[in-house]
Write a protein that holds these residues in place. Sequence first.
Motif: not given
Length: 374
Positions: A321-333
């Motif tokens: 599963v790939g999402t464009e422009g997404a960042r790691s979940s831990t990086a955004v809280g």
Amino acid sequence: MISLQRWRAWDVRVQDAPLALLLVLASLVPALHDKGTQLGGLPNRPFDALAIAVIALECLPLVVRRKWPLVCLAVVSVAFAVDQLRGYHTVAGTALSIALISAGLHLSHHRRGTVIALSTGYVGLAVALELNGATEGVAGFVTFYLAVAALWAIGAWLRLSRTAEEERRRHVAAATRVAERTLIARELHDVVTHHVTAMVVQAEAARYLTAAPDRLDQTLQAITDTGRRSLTDLRHLLNLLNPDHSTERLGDLRTLVEQTRLAGQPVEFAEEGEATRDAGSAEAVAYRVVQEALTNALKYAHGNPTNVHVRYGEREITVEVGTEGARSSTAVGGSGRGLAGLRERVDVLGGEFSAGQRDGGFVVRARIPAGNPA
């Protein structure tokens, strides 16, 4: 015939009564007179009324050897001393060995004092036997004392072994409870986070659709459907906690993808092959991987294109599963609990799991061996 389970349910005094009665009867058999323990070598004496009383005092206390081990040992020891001093030498003297082992095993308090009292009493018995013409000698008395000490040591060793086993069982029970709580928390996270995230996103979008009644109605219907699906998944989880639950599939991946689309996330979905009946837990884990990845896409990259690819092989299921422009979940809280839980699920089945940045997006991959019922 009394079953073993019913026998163990009875009071320990009832369980020990047959042993005490058996020793009494054996001691009264004429052929076994003078066949018991002979300490000191005093001449044998014919049975009289006192001998019957001594036999009773040596054997009957065994009924309470587990309930009141100190009382049992004290009475049996005194009766044994009288047995030897009077020269009865009854088979009932065997009760001393049983009482010693039982006290070493079951006595909880005053253990050191009991050992000192027994040793002192034995010295007194040895002196009394010597004054009455004993032919045992010092070596014989010391040997008997060592044998008595060994019997106590056997009981003490059994006590330590039982304590260690109980401690091991407590640790196993505690570890099992922790594992069960972790599993329940993981399941709740997977179910609740996905559906609630979708509902929140849909509700936020509905605030801007008041001028478009048709689209607003469609969005509210999607929220309703998502809520119902959440209740269904929660009901499934509660069924799993019921020991009498029956096997049930978590859900359909296409339905999951469609719900995510209704929440405003553009998702491309592709499947290769078909799930086999003997896939075991692999299919459920694959579902959770896709569910968690789509939840993260909704939370951290809402509106960005997401691609879901699932391939069913003969021996494994591969998910990406790939999402464009997404960042790691831990990086955004984010807590990362979901991804950590997924890694544990896949590892349990002997698979491989990875999640990280790639080509300006975030990709979750899992290779899950099929056919494992764990």
